[in-house]
Design an enzyme around this catalytic site. Sequence first.
Site, short mmCIF file in Angstrom:
data_model
loop_
_atom_site.label_atom_id
_atom_site.label_comp_id
_atom_site.label_asym_id
_atom_site.label_seq_id
_atom_site.Cartn_x
_atom_site.Cartn_y
_atom_site.Cartn_z
N ASP A 10 0.87 -1.17 0.00
CA ASP A 10 0.00 0.00 0.00
C ASP A 10 0.91 1.22 0.00
O ASP A 10 2.13 1.11 0.15
CB ASP A 10 -0.90 -0.01 1.25
CG ASP A 10 -1.83 1.20 1.29
OD1 ASP A 10 -2.41 1.54 0.24
OD2 ASP A 10 -1.96 1.84 2.35
N SER A 11 0.31 2.40 -0.12
CA SER A 11 1.09 3.62 -0.07
C SER A 11 1.67 3.87 1.32
O SER A 11 2.66 4.57 1.46
CB SER A 11 0.20 4.81 -0.45
OG SER A 11 -0.87 4.89 0.46
N TYR A 42 -1.05 8.20 -2.39
CA TYR A 42 -1.15 7.91 -3.82
C TYR A 42 -2.40 8.56 -4.43
O TYR A 42 -2.42 8.94 -5.60
CB TYR A 42 -1.26 6.40 -4.06
CG TYR A 42 0.02 5.61 -3.98
CD1 TYR A 42 1.23 6.16 -3.56
CD2 TYR A 42 0.01 4.26 -4.35
CE1 TYR A 42 2.38 5.38 -3.50
CE2 TYR A 42 1.16 3.49 -4.30
CZ TYR A 42 2.35 4.05 -3.87
OH TYR A 42 3.49 3.28 -3.81
N GLY A 43 -3.45 8.63 -3.62
CA GLY A 43 -4.77 8.97 -4.14
C GLY A 43 -4.94 10.37 -4.68
O GLY A 43 -5.93 10.68 -5.34
N CYS A 73 -4.54 -1.67 -1.72
CA CYS A 73 -4.66 -0.24 -1.98
C CYS A 73 -5.78 -0.05 -3.00
O CYS A 73 -5.68 -0.56 -4.12
CB CYS A 73 -3.33 0.28 -2.52
SG CYS A 73 -3.38 2.00 -3.03
N THR A 75 -6.61 2.60 -4.48
CA THR A 75 -6.17 3.47 -5.56
C THR A 75 -5.42 2.68 -6.64
O THR A 75 -5.71 2.80 -7.84
CB THR A 75 -5.25 4.58 -4.98
OG1 THR A 75 -5.95 5.21 -3.91
CG2 THR A 75 -4.87 5.59 -6.03
N GLU A 151 -2.66 8.22 8.69
CA GLU A 151 -1.19 8.22 8.67
C GLU A 151 -0.63 8.95 9.90
O GLU A 151 0.46 8.66 10.35
CB GLU A 151 -0.66 8.88 7.39
CG GLU A 151 -0.85 8.04 6.13
CD GLU A 151 -0.01 6.77 6.08
OE1 GLU A 151 1.14 6.77 6.53
OE2 GLU A 151 -0.54 5.74 5.59
N CYS A 185 -11.05 2.52 0.22
CA CYS A 185 -9.63 2.76 0.45
C CYS A 185 -9.25 1.97 1.70
O CYS A 185 -10.00 1.97 2.68
CB CYS A 185 -9.41 4.25 0.67
SG CYS A 185 -7.78 4.67 1.32
N THR A 186 -8.12 1.31 1.66
CA THR A 186 -7.77 0.42 2.77
C THR A 186 -7.38 1.17 4.05
O THR A 186 -7.26 0.56 5.10
CB THR A 186 -6.62 -0.52 2.36
OG1 THR A 186 -5.55 0.28 1.84
CG2 THR A 186 -7.07 -1.52 1.33
N HIS A 187 -7.19 2.48 3.95
CA HIS A 187 -6.98 3.25 5.18
C HIS A 187 -8.30 3.39 5.97
O HIS A 187 -8.28 3.62 7.17
CB HIS A 187 -6.49 4.67 4.86
CG HIS A 187 -5.03 4.78 4.55
ND1 HIS A 187 -4.47 4.38 3.35
CD2 HIS A 187 -3.99 5.26 5.30
CE1 HIS A 187 -3.17 4.63 3.38
NE2 HIS A 187 -2.85 5.16 4.53
#
Length: 265
Positions: A10-11, A42-43, A73, A75, A151, A185-187
Site C-alpha cells: 500500500d502507499s 497515492y490517491g 490499496c 487506488t 497516517e 480505500c484500505t486506510h
Amino acid sequence: MDNRPIGVFDSGLGGLSAVKELQKLMPNEHIIYFGDTGRVPYGTKSYETIKKYAEQDVRFLQSFDVKAILAACGTVSAVALDELKQKFSIPLYGVVDDAASKAVHETKSGIIAVAGTEATIGSGIFERKLSNYGLSRYIGVACPLFVSLVECGFYKEDDDVVLQVCERYLGFLKNTGVDTLILGCTHFPILAPVISKVLPGVKLINPSFEAATQLKQRLNDEGLLSDKNDQIVEYYVSDQPIKFANVANIFMGHGIEAKMVNIEK
Ligand code: DGL
C-alpha cells in the site's frame, strides 16, 4: 502446499488493515508488507504516477519470490491493476472487485455509496463494477483527508477532529437512501467506528476483509496455502521506519519493526 511468502503493499499504513485480516484467516502464512511511506498519499497523484509507483512496489515484492501479491490499496486496484496484470506473470489481486460484489449482496435499498481517494472515485471503477451487477444508484465520495488522519494516528472514536471530518465528507449520505457504504480505500476501515457514528445503520464494507477472504479461497483452491506453522510478517517502508512502526503498533496491537528500502534504484 506452497510455503513461499505472500506480498502485500500500500502507499502507507492502510494495507495493514489487510495484513490484520490475512493474519486472522491464514495463520501459517509468511507475509512481506511494503508501505511506500516516502510517497504517500497515492490517491491525490496522477494516474501515470500511481502506475509507476505500483510497478516499482510489485517489482520490489517480486524479489522475495512471493507466490501472490495483494495490492492492498484501493487506488492502485482502481487505476493500475489491469496493467500490472499484463506486465507481471505473478498472480496479482486487488481490493475493488470483492468489495463491490459484497456490497451488491448486502444492499436492500439498492443505493450504494463508495468512499475512496480522489483517484479511485475519479476513475469511476466502482460505478462500472456496480453497474455490471445491474445497480445504477451509486454515490461516490472522495475523502482524501481520511488518509492523512490515519497516517498521523488520528482515528479514535472520541476524537472530535476525526468525527468532524467524517461528518463533513459523509454526513450528507444520511438522507439519500444509501444503506451500504463501501470503504473503497484500505486506510478507511481503521476509521470504521467513527464512520458508523456518523452513519448509524449503514452497512460498511471492508475491502481488506473481503480481499483477504477471497485470497485465502483462491490460494486454497489452487493448493497454494502454506503448511508451515509459524506466522511471520516482515515490514518494509520507503521512508521513516520508526514513525511507521510507532503508528502501526497502535493499529496492529503488537510490536512491529520496519526496515527501510529504496525501491526506486
Ligand atoms: N490505502 C490506499 C487506498 O486504498 C492509498 C491511499 C492514498 O495513499 O491516498 O486507496
